[in-house]
Structures are given as structure tokens and as C-alpha cells.
Design a protein around this motif. Sequence first.
Motif, PDB file in Angstrom:
ATOM      1  N   GLU A 148       0.839  -1.209   0.000  1.00  0.00           N
ATOM      2  CA  GLU A 148       0.000   0.000   0.000  1.00  0.00           C
ATOM      3  C   GLU A 148       0.872   1.256   0.000  1.00  0.00           C
ATOM      4  O   GLU A 148       0.543   2.257  -0.657  1.00  0.00           O
ATOM      5  N   GLU A 149       1.972   1.212   0.730  1.00  0.00           N
ATOM      6  CA  GLU A 149       2.872   2.358   0.788  1.00  0.00           C
ATOM      7  C   GLU A 149       3.610   2.524  -0.547  1.00  0.00           C
ATOM      8  O   GLU A 149       3.825   3.647  -1.014  1.00  0.00           O
ATOM      9  N   GLN A 150       4.002   1.430  -1.157  1.00  0.00           N
ATOM     10  CA  GLN A 150       4.623   1.501  -2.481  1.00  0.00           C
ATOM     11  C   GLN A 150       3.667   2.145  -3.477  1.00  0.00           C
ATOM     12  O   GLN A 150       4.063   3.000  -4.282  1.00  0.00           O
ATOM     13  N   GLN A 151       2.388   1.756  -3.419  1.00  0.00           N
ATOM     14  CA  GLN A 151       1.395   2.323  -4.327  1.00  0.00           C
ATOM     15  C   GLN A 151       1.241   3.822  -4.106  1.00  0.00           C
ATOM     16  O   GLN A 151       1.113   4.597  -5.058  1.00  0.00           O
ATOM     17  N   ARG A 152       1.268   4.235  -2.845  1.00  0.00           N
ATOM     18  CA  ARG A 152       1.132   5.666  -2.535  1.00  0.00           C
ATOM     19  C   ARG A 152       2.312   6.442  -3.099  1.00  0.00           C
ATOM     20  O   ARG A 152       2.145   7.517  -3.708  1.00  0.00           O
ATOM     21  N   ILE A 153       3.525   5.913  -2.920  1.00  0.00           N
ATOM     22  CA  ILE A 153       4.720   6.599  -3.405  1.00  0.00           C
ATOM     23  C   ILE A 153       4.727   6.660  -4.930  1.00  0.00           C
ATOM     24  O   ILE A 153       5.046   7.690  -5.532  1.00  0.00           O
ATOM     25  N   ILE A 154       4.342   5.570  -5.571  1.00  0.00           N
ATOM     26  CA  ILE A 154       4.271   5.538  -7.040  1.00  0.00           C
ATOM     27  C   ILE A 154       3.274   6.577  -7.545  1.00  0.00           C
ATOM     28  O   ILE A 154       3.541   7.308  -8.509  1.00  0.00           O
ATOM     29  N   ALA A 155       2.125   6.664  -6.897  1.00  0.00           N
ATOM     30  CA  ALA A 155       1.102   7.632  -7.302  1.00  0.00           C
ATOM     31  C   ALA A 155       1.604   9.058  -7.120  1.00  0.00           C
ATOM     32  O   ALA A 155       1.378   9.935  -7.968  1.00  0.00           O
ATOM     33  N   ARG A 156       2.302   9.295  -5.997  1.00  0.00           N
ATOM     34  CA  ARG A 156       2.831  10.624  -5.709  1.00  0.00           C
ATOM     35  C   ARG A 156       3.856  11.041  -6.775  1.00  0.00           C
ATOM     36  O   ARG A 156       3.793  12.139  -7.319  1.00  0.00           O
ATOM     37  N   ILE A 157       4.780  10.141  -7.101  1.00  0.00           N
ATOM     38  CA  ILE A 157       5.792  10.457  -8.106  1.00  0.00           C
ATOM     39  C   ILE A 157       5.142  10.589  -9.481  1.00  0.00           C
ATOM     40  O   ILE A 157       5.537  11.441 -10.292  1.00  0.00           O
ATOM     41  N   GLY A 158       4.121   9.749  -9.765  1.00  0.00           N
ATOM     42  CA  GLY A 158       3.429   9.851 -11.039  1.00  0.00           C
ATOM     43  C   GLY A 158       2.783  11.207 -11.230  1.00  0.00           C
ATOM     44  O   GLY A 158       2.812  11.780 -12.327  1.00  0.00           O
ATOM     45  N   THR A 159       2.214  11.744 -10.162  1.00  0.00           N
ATOM     46  CA  THR A 159       1.591  13.071 -10.232  1.00  0.00           C
ATOM     47  C   THR A 159       2.632  14.138 -10.522  1.00  0.00           C
ATOM     48  O   THR A 159       2.436  15.010 -11.377  1.00  0.00           O
ATOM     49  N   VAL A 160       3.759  14.064  -9.813  1.00  0.00           N
ATOM     50  CA  VAL A 160       4.830  15.039 -10.027  1.00  0.00           C
ATOM     51  C   VAL A 160       5.387  14.924 -11.440  1.00  0.00           C
ATOM     52  O   VAL A 160       5.640  15.923 -12.118  1.00  0.00           O
ATOM     53  N   ARG A 161       5.576  13.689 -11.916  1.00  0.00           N
ATOM     54  CA  ARG A 161       6.088  13.477 -13.270  1.00  0.00           C
ATOM     55  C   ARG A 161       5.164  14.113 -14.308  1.00  0.00           C
ATOM     56  O   ARG A 161       5.622  14.757 -15.254  1.00  0.00           O
ATOM     57  N   GLN A 162       3.846  13.944 -14.131  1.00  0.00           N
ATOM     58  CA  GLN A 162       2.901  14.526 -15.074  1.00  0.00           C
ATOM     59  C   GLN A 162       2.984  16.046 -15.049  1.00  0.00           C
ATOM     60  O   GLN A 162       2.942  16.704 -16.106  1.00  0.00           O
ATOM     61  N   GLN A 163       3.131  16.613 -13.850  1.00  0.00           N
ATOM     62  CA  GLN A 163       3.265  18.063 -13.744  1.00  0.00           C
ATOM     63  C   GLN A 163       4.521  18.552 -14.448  1.00  0.00           C
ATOM     64  O   GLN A 163       4.514  19.593 -15.118  1.00  0.00           O
ATOM     65  N   LEU A 164       5.608  17.791 -14.306  1.00  0.00           N
ATOM     66  CA  LEU A 164       6.851  18.174 -14.958  1.00  0.00           C
ATOM     67  C   LEU A 164       6.741  18.043 -16.472  1.00  0.00           C
ATOM     68  O   LEU A 164       7.269  18.876 -17.221  1.00  0.00           O
ATOM     69  N   GLN A 165       6.057  17.007 -16.933  1.00  0.00           N
ATOM     70  CA  GLN A 165       5.858  16.851 -18.376  1.00  0.00           C
ATOM     71  C   GLN A 165       5.034  18.002 -18.934  1.00  0.00           C
ATOM     72  O   GLN A 165       5.295  18.496 -20.038  1.00  0.00           O
ATOM     73  N   ASP A 166       4.048  18.438 -18.173  1.00  0.00           N
ATOM     74  CA  ASP A 166       3.254  19.599 -18.596  1.00  0.00           C
ATOM     75  C   ASP A 166       4.134  20.847 -18.672  1.00  0.00           C
ATOM     76  O   ASP A 166       3.982  21.676 -19.583  1.00  0.00           O
ATOM     77  N   ALA A 167       5.061  20.951 -17.711  1.00  0.00           N
ATOM     78  CA  ALA A 167       5.964  22.102 -17.704  1.00  0.00           C
ATOM     79  C   ALA A 167       6.897  22.071 -18.911  1.00  0.00           C
ATOM     80  O   ALA A 167       7.222  23.110 -19.496  1.00  0.00           O
TER      81      ALA A 167
END
Length: 382
Positions: A148-167
Amino acid sequence: MKQTWPIVKLGEVLHHRKVFITIEDEQMYMRPKVKLHAQGIELRDHVSGSEIKTKKQQVCRVSDFLVAEIDAKMGGFGIVPIALDKAIVSSHYFLFESNQEHLIPDFLGYYCKTKVFRDQVAAKGTTNYAAIRAGDVLEYVMPLPPIEEQQRIIARIGTVRQQLQDAVKLRSTIEVQLQSLFLSLHSNSGTTCKLGDLIELYEDKVRIQPTESYPQVGVRGFGGGLFPKAPVFGTETTYKTFNRLYEDAIVLSQVKGWEGAIAVCPRALSGMYVSPEYRTFRCKPNIASPRYMQEVVRSQWFWKYLQEATRGVGARRERVRPEKFLAIDLHMPSFSKQEKIVATLNGLETVRQLRTEVFPCIEALLPSLLQKEMSQAQITGV
């Protein structure tokens, strides 16, 4: 309250799969490229079986942890993406399957980018042998949070990655708009003249001494600008002289100038050196502004003039000779108009700095984010 995550050996959560198939001449196969510095895995090429000499190959599966035997210490590893499912690799690569009840492959994919993990791989053993073995990989260790913690961390990094790709997309849009603005301002006034009316060849040639070292500068293509390179010792080159750079020098690669390998030298690189294959030019006082010429030479519309100044294709294309370069016919505003345009662009320079200073660090942020997530938990030993 902090959680406690155990440290485990990869051998507890990975299984080394060593199964080979026989390549068939009439079939087509994908081959992956494992990028260095933990930058991921991408398609190298498609080849027919008849072109593959070694007929025994391994088959990658999506989410495998793929490790290059020779390049692992340089970060040659990563998770196989879905696009490369069923790609083939030779025996010089190792394939590992995750026990997904305990380890999500994407979590390992992020963790293997961290300095902590890469330092384990790069560490020297009792010998200086460059390659690693499959058994070495299984001895590496990593923190293992609950699923569950791995999933949370993956989701968190995925969100940041998408924001960076938008940038990144925004960066590209900004650069296109800035170049369009410059071209509009540039085209609204001025007359056509020879480039040689604006700038002149000026080279500070330095004779190479065997006992001296010469910090080098390279020129990226497609308007990528100048960048520092490692020094070259006098005994390491067959050139008799180097050209020493000076502030505001227009630096032209004779070999790659036709594809935009041209830039204006900033103060920070003044005093460094380029080979005689790079020619340097200076602006004529009160006729051409160095800051304005910087905008000209990094604009795509200017590169077509460089292409027209040479003949040939690919490796057979002619070098961009100074006489042909200076003979280019170019529309150019007056010096006073150049200064006004430069003043307008100066107000937007902070925006452009995002391209040269902030965005190259984007990929480095992701492993740093994971490292930060890791530091929020207490970790126990194996």
C-alpha cells in the motif's frame, strides 16, 4: 509516528530468469537499448532473425528488471516498459522477475534511480572487473515498504512526473512564441546585406604546448548553445593550435553548422578553447549587436541559410567555410533598431532561463523525491 521499513536483499523479492529461445531467420525482433545513468529503456531497433548472429537470445517481459552486464556500474539498468514486451537480449543482460506480492516493479524502477542504489552497483569489489554477475544483483539491498505504501509513493511520483511533463510542454510553447516574437520584430524593418557587412572573422589562435592543458567547449546543434568539456592536454591532440574563445564571439562549427551548431560565447566560457574546426567571428562595432546576433543564430529560420551555404548530404556535406558564411544575404535592422528589440527581449529573458537552468534538472527531481519519501520512514537492517 514514523513507520519502520525493513531492508531486504533483492534476492528476496526478485527471481533471475535465464531462459533462452532460438532465433528464427524469417521472424522480426525488437531489441532494447538500456540507457546509462538509470535513464530507462527504449527501443533500439527492429531486426530480422537473419541479421542476428547469436541465435540463442533471452525474451524480455513487461515489468522485468533488466540489467546490462557490462554497463550496470554506469547505471545500465531499468524496468522493461510495455512497448518492449517480448524484445530480445543477449546473454550479456540479466532479466529478473519481481514477486509482485511484495514488490511493485515501478517502485523498484524509481528506487534504482536513486544515488543510494546506484552507489551499491558502482562500488568496487575485491577486483577491478568491470562487469557484474547476476548473483551480484541479488545481493543488492533496498527498503521494502508495504504494498500500500509503495502504491502511494508511485502515485505521488506519477503526479509530479505529469506536472513536470506539462511544464516541459509549456517550455516548448514559450520558446516557439519567443522565436515568433523575435522574427516578427526582426522582419518589420531593415534592409538586406551580406553577413560579412555585420561581422568579421576574428580568431585568437594559441599554439599548443605539450605541457599545458586546454579546457574545451563544444557547440550543440539546433540552437542548443555552448557547453564546457573536459580539458585536453597538449600531448593528446594532433592540432597545432586551438582557438581561444572571447566574450561575444560567434562560434561556428564548420562540420555541424548547417544544423544549427552555432552560438554566441557568454562571459563564463571566455578563455576556454575550441579546435580549428570551430571558427570565431566578432560583431562590427555599432553595426551588429552581439545580443541581437545571439537571437539570430539560434533561430531556425537562420539555419536554412547555413544549409544553403553548403552542399551534400549527411557525412558528405561540405563544411561551412568562413567565406561562404560571410557571403550569406541576410535581412537586418539598423543598429538602433537592434538595440530596441534587444531591450524588449531582455524583459522576457527570465522566462527563457527556465529552458537552460530549470528543466535540465527535471529527471533528477524524481529520484530525489523518492529519496525524500524514504527518509520519512525509519529503516531496520536485513
